[in-house]
Motif scaffolding. Structure first.
Motif, PDB file in Angstrom:
ATOM      1  N   THR A  18       0.823  -1.206   0.000  1.00 60.52           N
ATOM      2  CA  THR A  18       0.000   0.000   0.000  1.00 60.52           C
ATOM      3  C   THR A  18       0.859   1.258   0.000  1.00 60.52           C
ATOM      4  O   THR A  18       0.586   2.226  -0.733  1.00 60.52           O
ATOM      5  N   THR A  71      -7.493  13.970  -4.746  1.00 59.28           N
ATOM      6  CA  THR A  71      -7.877  13.366  -3.462  1.00 59.28           C
ATOM      7  C   THR A  71      -8.654  12.085  -3.669  1.00 59.28           C
ATOM      8  O   THR A  71      -8.436  11.071  -2.983  1.00 59.28           O
ATOM      9  N   LEU A  72      -9.578  12.091  -4.623  1.00 56.66           N
ATOM     10  CA  LEU A  72     -10.340  10.876  -4.923  1.00 56.66           C
ATOM     11  C   LEU A  72      -9.420   9.759  -5.418  1.00 56.66           C
ATOM     12  O   LEU A  72      -9.567   8.585  -5.049  1.00 56.66           O
ATOM     13  N   VAL A  73      -8.475  10.128  -6.279  1.00 55.06           N
ATOM     14  CA  VAL A  73      -7.535   9.125  -6.793  1.00 55.06           C
ATOM     15  C   VAL A  73      -6.715   8.516  -5.663  1.00 55.06           C
ATOM     16  O   VAL A  73      -6.529   7.302  -5.574  1.00 55.06           O
ATOM     17  N   ALA A  75      -7.471   8.357  -2.459  1.00 53.66           N
ATOM     18  CA  ALA A  75      -8.337   7.531  -1.605  1.00 53.66           C
ATOM     19  C   ALA A  75      -8.581   6.169  -2.243  1.00 53.66           C
ATOM     20  O   ALA A  75      -8.568   5.125  -1.565  1.00 53.66           O
ATOM     21  N   PHE A  76      -8.813   6.197  -3.556  1.00 51.12           N
ATOM     22  CA  PHE A  76      -9.015   4.928  -4.254  1.00 51.12           C
ATOM     23  C   PHE A  76      -7.758   4.062  -4.190  1.00 51.12           C
ATOM     24  O   PHE A  76      -7.841   2.854  -3.950  1.00 51.12           O
ATOM     25  N   LEU A  77      -6.596   4.687  -4.409  1.00 51.99           N
ATOM     26  CA  LEU A  77      -5.347   3.923  -4.340  1.00 51.99           C
ATOM     27  C   LEU A  77      -5.109   3.342  -2.954  1.00 51.99           C
ATOM     28  O   LEU A  77      -4.598   2.232  -2.812  1.00 51.99           O
ATOM     29  N   VAL A  79      -7.464   2.420  -0.648  1.00 50.35           N
ATOM     30  CA  VAL A  79      -8.352   1.266  -0.448  1.00 50.35           C
ATOM     31  C   VAL A  79      -7.914   0.096  -1.330  1.00 50.35           C
ATOM     32  O   VAL A  79      -7.848  -1.055  -0.880  1.00 50.35           O
ATOM     33  N   PHE A  80      -7.621   0.417  -2.569  1.00 47.12           N
ATOM     34  CA  PHE A  80      -7.191  -0.649  -3.487  1.00 47.12           C
ATOM     35  C   PHE A  80      -5.891  -1.300  -3.018  1.00 47.12           C
ATOM     36  O   PHE A  80      -5.727  -2.518  -3.097  1.00 47.12           O
TER      37      PHE A  80
END
Length: 373
Positions: A18, A71-73, A75-77, A79-80
């Motif tokens: 991560t 920020t969305l990117v 956050a997605f990274l 969680v992913f």
């Protein structure tokens, strides 16, 4: 060893995956920010021209459009990376769980279990295969030690039981012939002492508790032959010794014991008394690219390959040897002669090979690493 609790390897790998993914995403977004938003030419792609319009950028619309998307990117990274890293770490560490389970079983005394990890070779499978091979060697060694302990107990119990019987007879018949009783007790006691000393030599060889020195096998062969000449004379056996200087490295005392055992075995298990021709023993030493070689051959009864394969096992004797041992013949050993030879050879990183001679008798070949005298 007591250790403080810590994070599992799977969790550490997950966090590592991560963290690396977040770092890579941050770098990508930084590149987009620096090179696309600030340094792209104004005559570029139409979609970028609106975003790169100086009025839009200077007015603050660029950051307001870019930062929420970034920020969305991220956050997605995050969680992913956590979910994917946890899954990937579990898949990668699955073989390690099988190895750990096998280790726990082995530590509990179960040496028959094998991992047998499927799949192509990698680090985990090499570890599993090495562990399986180690368990196989340990299982064979433990089984051999158990057999050895049982045989040693039996062999040591026999002379003690015989001595006890003699003493019981003497106590019931105090007027009996004490001279004959003393002689028998002396023979039984000597056999028990020989067995105990042989066990000590075997243990010393197995533990490799010696300091290596430069040794000439040809001199040891001559010394062993001279020591056993009286026994050979009583048995009507002729000994021939040949060979040049044969250097090796090891314990002089143990290698002399090895040579003496081989020559003694060749003398006492030769042609029987009253044979049409006298028995012979041939001792030869040689050196070559592979190291030092000691060969001891003797005449004698014809031996089967199955019997020869067992002669180096502790307390194993052929039919004639077993009959002689039961009859109490004074020349019979304790059943450890060739076992000691093999153990000493292996302690010196050498080998013992036994083969039946076509005309009868045995050929024993010991190969040892080369040395300098």
């Amino acid at each position: 060893m007591d250790r403080a609790p810590g994070l599992s390897v799977r969790l550490k790998l997950t966090l590592s995956y991560t963290g690396f993914l977040m770092l890579a995403g941050t770098l990508v977004l930084a590149v987009v920010w620096l090179f696309l938003l600030r340094y792209s030419p104004r005559d570029g792609i139409d979609t970028l021209r609106e975003l790169l319009n100086p009025g839009v950028f200077i007015g603050g619309w660029g950051p307001r459009v870019f930062l929420p998307a970034a920020t969305l990117v991220m956050a997605f990274l995050l969680v992913f990376g956590l979910v994917g890293g946890w899954f990937l770490a579990g898949r990668m560490l699955a073989p390690l769980a099988q190895i750990t389970d096998a280790t726990r079983r082995a530590s509990g005394g179960s040496l028959a279990h094998r991992i047998r990890l499927p799949g192509r070779r990698d680090e985990f499978r090499e570890l599993a295969d090495s562990f399986d091979a180690m368990l196989a060697r340990l299982e064979a060694h433990v089984a051999e030690q158990r057999r050895f302990a049982a045989n040693a107990s039996h062999e040591l119990r026999t002379p003690l039981a015989i001595a006890q019987t003699f003493l019981e007879v003497a106590r019931k018949d105090p007027d009996g012939a004490t001279g004959e009783l003393v002689e028998r007790l002396h023979a039984v006691n000597s056999r028990a002492i020989d067995l105990t000393e042989a066990l000590l030599v075997l243990s010393r060889a197995d533990q490799r508790s010696f300091t290596p020195e430069h040794v000439d096998l040809s001199l040891l062969a001559e010394e062993a032959t001279e020591t056993l000449l009286p026994l050979a004379g009583r048995r009507g056996v002729t000994i021939e010794t040949t060979g040049d200087v044969t250097p090796t490295t090891g314990s002089p005392a143990l290698l002399l014991q090895l040579t003496t055992n081989l020559v003694h075995n060749a003398i006492v298990h030769n042609l029987p008394d009253g044979a049409p021709e006298p028995g012979t023993v041939h001792v030869h030493t040689d050196t070559g690219p592979g190291g030092a070689t000691l060969v001891v051959e003797n005449t004698g009864e014809r031996l089967t390959e199955g019997l020869v394969a067992t002669l180096a096992e502790p307390f194993q004797r052929g039919t004639e040897r077993a009959r002689a041992a039961r009859s109490g013949a004074d020349h019979v050993g304790v059943g450890l002669g060739l076992a000691i030879v093999r153990s000493i050879a292996e302690a010196h990183d050498g080998t013992l090979a036994l083969a039946a001679r076509p005309g009868g008798g045995l050929r024993a070949t010991v190969r040892l690493p080369p040395g300098h005298v």
